[in-house]
Every structure is written in C-alpha cells, then in structure tokens.
Scaffold this active site. Structure first.
Site, short mmCIF file in Angstrom:
data_model
loop_
_atom_site.label_atom_id
_atom_site.label_comp_id
_atom_site.label_asym_id
_atom_site.label_seq_id
_atom_site.Cartn_x
_atom_site.Cartn_y
_atom_site.Cartn_z
N ARG A 26 1.64 4.31 -3.04
CA ARG A 26 1.44 5.72 -2.72
C ARG A 26 2.74 6.49 -2.84
O ARG A 26 2.75 7.65 -3.29
CB ARG A 26 0.85 5.85 -1.31
CG ARG A 26 -0.64 5.40 -1.26
CD ARG A 26 -1.06 5.05 0.15
NE ARG A 26 -2.47 4.77 0.31
CZ ARG A 26 -3.07 3.60 0.01
NH1 ARG A 26 -2.36 2.60 -0.50
NH2 ARG A 26 -4.36 3.44 0.22
N ASP B 219 -6.99 -8.39 4.26
CA ASP B 219 -6.12 -9.13 3.34
C ASP B 219 -5.56 -10.41 3.98
O ASP B 219 -4.98 -11.25 3.30
CB ASP B 219 -4.95 -8.25 2.89
CG ASP B 219 -5.43 -7.09 2.01
OD1 ASP B 219 -6.50 -7.22 1.38
OD2 ASP B 219 -4.75 -6.05 1.98
N SER C 155 0.84 -1.21 0.00
CA SER C 155 0.00 0.00 0.00
C SER C 155 0.87 1.26 0.00
O SER C 155 0.60 2.22 -0.73
CB SER C 155 -0.89 0.02 1.25
OG SER C 155 -1.88 -0.98 1.18
C1 S3P Z 1 -5.59 -1.26 -0.10
C2 S3P Z 1 -6.86 -1.28 0.45
C3 S3P Z 1 -7.64 -2.52 0.62
C4 S3P Z 1 -6.75 -3.75 0.56
C5 S3P Z 1 -5.81 -3.72 -0.61
C6 S3P Z 1 -4.91 -2.48 -0.52
C7 S3P Z 1 -4.91 0.05 -0.24
O1 S3P Z 1 -8.60 -2.61 -0.42
O2 S3P Z 1 -7.55 -4.92 0.50
O3 S3P Z 1 -5.00 -4.88 -0.62
O4 S3P Z 1 -3.70 0.07 -0.52
O5 S3P Z 1 -5.58 1.09 -0.09
P1 S3P Z 1 -10.04 -1.90 -0.33
O6 S3P Z 1 -9.86 -0.45 -0.36
O7 S3P Z 1 -10.78 -2.41 -1.54
O8 S3P Z 1 -10.65 -2.41 0.95
#
Ligand code: S3P
Length: 415
Positions: free
Chosen positions: A13, A301, A9
């Site tokens: 970003r 996750d 994540s």
């Molecule tokens: C993420 C948010 C989550 C997560 C994904 C990564 C992110 O998804 O399941 O692996 O980096 O913002 P959702 O926003 O669909 O819940």
C-alpha cells in the site's frame, strides 16, 4: 532478538499510495521481498518512477490520481494476490487497459471476487473460464457503487476503495466480517475521507491523496513464525521490536497464548498510524484449542503455522470457518494436512478447516510447498523442534515475504 522485516500488506500500500499521491513520498522500513518487487514492477510499467527498493529510505515522486499511463506489455504480478487485486482496482479507476499475469500459483486464484464489483462500477473485465489469471481490465469511466461482499477480504475491500479514489466516485463496501484496515488507516492519514461504521466502509470522493512520509512497522505475520518457534520450545524467549499489532492482524498471538505459550506486547506505541509493540514470546506447556470462525480473519495467514504448533500440543486443535484457506497461495487446508501427515502427525481435512492431534513423538519426512511461502516457513518452524527431521522441497519460496527467514531461524533456534 529478531528484527522482522516490514509489513507486507503495508509495504504494498505504501508504494501504491506514494505512486498515486501528489508530490514526493518517503517510506522507510519497506519490505524487500518478491511480492513487493511485483508491486514496484507493476507501478513502473504504469509509468511511475519507482527507484531501487534497497535504499534505507525509498523516495517516490507521485504521478497523481490521474497520472497513470497504459502499460506497453502485460503486468507481471508474480506470486502476489495483493498486487493483482489492489492494482486491478487502481487500473480500473484510472481507465487504462492492462492485462494481469502471474506465476502458476497466482494464476489459479479467484479473481471474480474483484472483477464482479469492478464491473458493477462500469469496468469491463476479461477472465479465463476458471476465473483466475490472465485477467484483462479494459479502461472505461466508472461510477459509484454500494457492494455487499460475500467474502471477508481486505483485498476486495481495498480494490473497490482504490477504484473509487482514482476514478473520483463514491464507494460503500459491506464486509461479512471485519478484515485488516490498513487501507482505511493509510488513506485517512493522506487526507482521504474514509468512514467506517461497523462492517461498512465508505469512501467519499475528494480528488486528493497527500504525499506520505512513513516508517513501515514489522510484519506480525512474520513475527508469528518466531512466536510459534518459541511456543514449541525450539527457541528460548524471542523478542521482536517494532512489530505491528493492528487488531485485525494479531489473532495468532492470542491463540498461542490460549494454547499455553507466553506472548506479551511490551513498549506499545504508534508508528505510521498503526499500533506497534515489542512482541516477546516464550515456551509454555501447550494444549490444543478451538479456533472459531469469527477469529479467522485476524489470523488467516497464520493458520499453517498454528497447525504446526498444534502438532506439538497435547490434545486436539480444531479450525472451522476457514474455507478461504483453499484459495491462498496454495490450497492451505490440503497442503497443511497432507504435509503434517507426511511427517507423521495425526491430522484431517474439514471442508472449511482442519483437525490436528498433537504429540511429542519425533517427526520426519519431506514437505511439498506448492509455491507457498507460508507452508515452507510453518514447517521450517516445526522442523526446528528437537528430535524432528523435516526437509522442505523448496525453501527458497520464503523470498515472497521473508527473504532472510532461514538465516533468522538458524540464529535463534536451539540446537
Ligand atoms: C491481504 C489480505 C488477505 C491476506 C493477504 C494480504 C492484504 O487476503 O491473506 O496475505 O494485504 O490486503 P484476502 O483479502 O484474500 O483475505
């Protein structure tokens, strides 16, 4: 000891904010996986000079909030929902026209959840009838929005904040439950005025995004696989330094502890605006647990892994309030339960979760991954337990988030 790769994540970003920032940004510890390569490729197609990601430090000269240009061809997002949804916000904010494409798994995933609020800001978005990809965002000037999201999704929240940031308009997002706050933390650290009050996040436009210089922490979602491996006794004590312990990401460690495993956070510190620690996990006598809906966003996750750990616990584990699992890289409720049954575990689907009844009998069979990295790795952990003989149809899918997973597993597993 396992050094888990950089947080997925945060890596997405970091590249996006470096691309959109003023001046030269430097990022160390970036995850080098297929999903992050998708983000790099999309940013390159929009005119940003993103270098090869293999160097220990990746330096990016930002084009600024108004500097993206229309791409010559479609934006290939591969398997990555984060790339698609966050970049849909960026592209809408930039007022350029772009078509988003992805692999068979990503093309099925719901995009209306980002398209509708972006349309409410003035964007024009074309989606196929099933609401997935390909999705075309047509450039148009945006205005501010107050949006009450029906889904607890950091991707939706982030898409709107980024659209507001790039278009220089105010955005207020209300979430049904708190989700990971990496976008908010990282924007604040770059001089952007982002305010959080309970479940509402507000971006006050300011036309500014400073360059960043950061070390990406290790990914708690990757660390969770090895905590699970230790929990089921397939490894001795495992120590993982420098893992992110953002409160929105560590629900799985709390559940493993509740099930009887030993999990502790040593040497807590702060890195790049995020809390980090050495996560240390060791075996324990496992019993089933109830995972409540309010815990789900903090371990969404990790549910495939927790289901596999539950298969080795005494008694029943029940998960509810996790209907979002049906729209991840695969329908993870169906995939987890079908695969558990295929290897001999007593498991059943619920509309919004699953029930697993654990045992210590040997498990054997073949797992179907459905292009889903976390299904492959979760069952890789279960297959590493003594006496089990589990094969994975496509182990290479772990490249989406953890390319060295099988090597690291081979290093610490017992036997
Ligand atoms: C993420 C948010 C989550 C997560 C994904 C990564 C992110 O998804 O399941 O692996 O980096 O913002 P959702 O926003 O669909 O819940």
């Amino acid at each position: 000891m396992i050094v888990v790769p950089g947080d997925k994540s945060i890596s997405h970003r970091a590249l996006m904010f470096a691309a959109l920032g003023g001046g030269r940004s430097r990022v160390r510890g970036l995850l080098r996986s297929a999903d992050v390569h998708s983000t790099a490729g999309v940013l390159r197609a929009l005119g940003v000079a993103i270098p090869d990601l293999d160097a220990p430090e990746v330096a990016v000269t930002g084009v600024g909030l108004r500097g993206l240009r229309a791409p010559a061809g479609a934006l290939d997002c591969g398997n990555s929902g984060t790339t698609t949804r966050l970049m849909a916000g960026v592209v809408a904010g930039a007022g350029v026209t772009a078509r988003f494409e992805g692999d068979a798994s990503l093309s099925k995933r719901p995009m209306r959840r980002v398209a509708r609020p972006l349309e409410a800001m003035g964007a024009r978005i074309e989606l196929p009838p099933h609401g997935g990809l390909p999705m075309t965002v047509h450039g148009a000037p945006l205005h501010g929005v107050t949006w009450h999201s029906e889904v607890a999704s950091a991707q939706v929240k982030s898409a709107l904040l980024l659209a507001g940031l790039v278009a220089d308009v105010p955005v207020e997002v209300h979430e049904p439950a708190a989700t990971r706050d990496h976008t908010e933390r990282m924007l604040r650290a770059r001089g952007v005025d982002v305010r959080t009050e309970e479940l509402a996040v507000t971006l006050v436009p300011g036309g500014r995004l400073d360059a960043l210089d950061m070390d990406v922490p290790g990914d708690p979602s990757s660390a969770a696989f090895f905590a699970g491996l230790a929990a089921i006794g397939a490894a001795r004590e495992v120590a993982m330094p420098n893992v992110g312990i953002n409160p929105g990401r560590i629900g799985a460690f709390a559940v493993l502890r509740r099930m009887g495993a030993q999990v502790r956070f040593d040497d807590a510190a702060e890195q790049g605006g995020e809390p980090v620690a050495t996560v240390v996990a060791a075996p324990g006598t496992l019993r089933g647990t109830v995972i409540a809906p309010e815990e789900v966003p903090s371990l969404i996750d990790e549910l495939p892994l927790l289901a596999c750990v539950a298969a080795r616990a005494e008694g029943e584990t029940r998960v509810t309030g996790a209907e979002e699992l049906r729209v991840k890289e695969s329908d993870r409720i169906a995939a987890v339960v079908a695969n558990l049954r295929a290897v001999g575990v007593d498991a059943e689907e619920l509309p919004d979760g699953f029930v697993v009844r654990g045992s210590d009998r040997p498990l054997a069979g073949r797992v179907t991954t459905h292009l889903d990295h976390r299904i492959a790795m979760a069952f890789g952990v279960l297959g590493a337990a003594a006496g089990n003989a589990i094969t994975i149809d496509d182990p290479s899918v772990c490249a989406v988030s953890y390319p060295a997973f099988w090597d690291d597993l081979a290093r610490v597993r017992l036997g």
